[in-house]
Scaffold this motif. Structure first.
Motif, PDB file in Angstrom:
ATOM      1  N   GLN A 184      -3.255  -4.035  -3.358  1.00 51.27           N
ATOM      2  CA  GLN A 184      -4.120  -4.467  -2.266  1.00 51.27           C
ATOM      3  C   GLN A 184      -5.035  -5.581  -2.736  1.00 51.27           C
ATOM      4  O   GLN A 184      -5.314  -6.532  -1.978  1.00 51.27           O
ATOM      5  CB  GLN A 184      -4.946  -3.289  -1.754  1.00 51.27           C
TER       6      GLN A 184
ATOM      7  N   SER B 291      -6.228  -0.235  -4.509  1.00 49.93           N
ATOM      8  CA  SER B 291      -5.157  -0.407  -5.489  1.00 49.93           C
ATOM      9  C   SER B 291      -5.072  -1.868  -5.908  1.00 49.93           C
ATOM     10  O   SER B 291      -5.555  -2.768  -5.215  1.00 49.93           O
ATOM     11  CB  SER B 291      -3.809   0.046  -4.912  1.00 49.93           C
TER      12      SER B 291
ATOM     13  N   SER C 148       0.824  -1.210   0.000  1.00 50.12           N
ATOM     14  CA  SER C 148       0.000   0.000   0.000  1.00 50.12           C
ATOM     15  C   SER C 148       0.857   1.259   0.000  1.00 50.12           C
ATOM     16  O   SER C 148       0.414   2.327  -0.433  1.00 50.12           O
ATOM     17  CB  SER C 148      -0.934   0.011   1.215  1.00 50.12           C
TER      18      SER C 148
END
Length: 211
Positions: free
Chosen positions: A198, A195, A92
């Motif tokens: 993730q 994202s 992240s």
């Protein structure tokens, strides 16, 4: 190809330097042991790849700086942990690869090739353990079909877990990169993440634990 290696242990730097030079022809590895030295190196000339041990004081801050200032510069984290939360935090924060130190050398080389090709590498990770449910019987691994995705989106999710870039996914599916971006956006929304990195972690976790 210039590689910046940030690690506090001289023996590790020496071993990784030898490995990279052996498997990546023409690679030039600069090993440093502090964040300040890494910043000085980055200010002089950008490398093609950064290998970072987050145990170096200020390592996370350095990774976030690189992600904000040099968005296209890939960072691969070399970590002593295979905990899902640690990997998710690193990814992240901008890492394009997360390689636990327990990984064998072939895995590391494959991970570096993948990241240099524009992909994301995430290893098998330990599932999160909920203390309140630790004593409960393990539930069976769910079918991917239970996810609220179309068949094409499930295929895109599968390719994301393999670390493929949008360009490679487009080539695999025979569609445009813009179409892949639309599918990826739908997958992120369905998984409740922000994202693709993730999404990879969440998908890996669901395969291991259950949706």
């Amino acid at each position: 190809m210039k590689v910046l290696l940030v690690d506090g242990f001289p023996m590790v730097r020496a071993a990784l330097t030898g490995l990279i030079e052996q498997h990546f022809g023409g690679a030039q590895v600069q090993g440093v042991d502090t964040v300040d030295a890494a910043r000085q190196s980055l200010a002089q000339a950008l490398p093609r790849l950064v290998l970072l041990d987050l145990r170096v004081p200020g390592g996370f801050e350095l990774m976030e700086e690189i992600h904000q200032t040099h968005l296209l510069l890939p960072v691969v984290v070399i970590s002593g942990s295979d905990d899902t939360d640690d990997a998710l935090r690193a990814l992240s924060s901008g890492a394009m690869g997360y390689v636990p130190e327990r990984s064998d050398l072939d895995t590391l080389v494959q991970a570096l090739h993948l990241v240099l090709a524009g992909g994301t590498y995430v290893p098998p990770l330990k599932p999160r353990v909920d203390e309140t449910a630790a004593a409960a019987p393990a539930s069976p691994t769910p079918d991917w079909g239970a996810l609220p995705l179309t068949p094409r989106q499930k295929h895109v999710l599968h390719l994301l877990t393999q670390g493929l870039s949008n360009k490679l996914i487009a080539r695999e599916l025979g569609v445009s990169v813009d179409t892949v971006k639309d599918h990826v956006a739908a997958v992120l929304k369905a998984l409740g993440v922000a994202s693709r990195t993730q999404a990879v972690v969440v998908a890996t976790q669901r395969v291991q634990r259950g949706a």
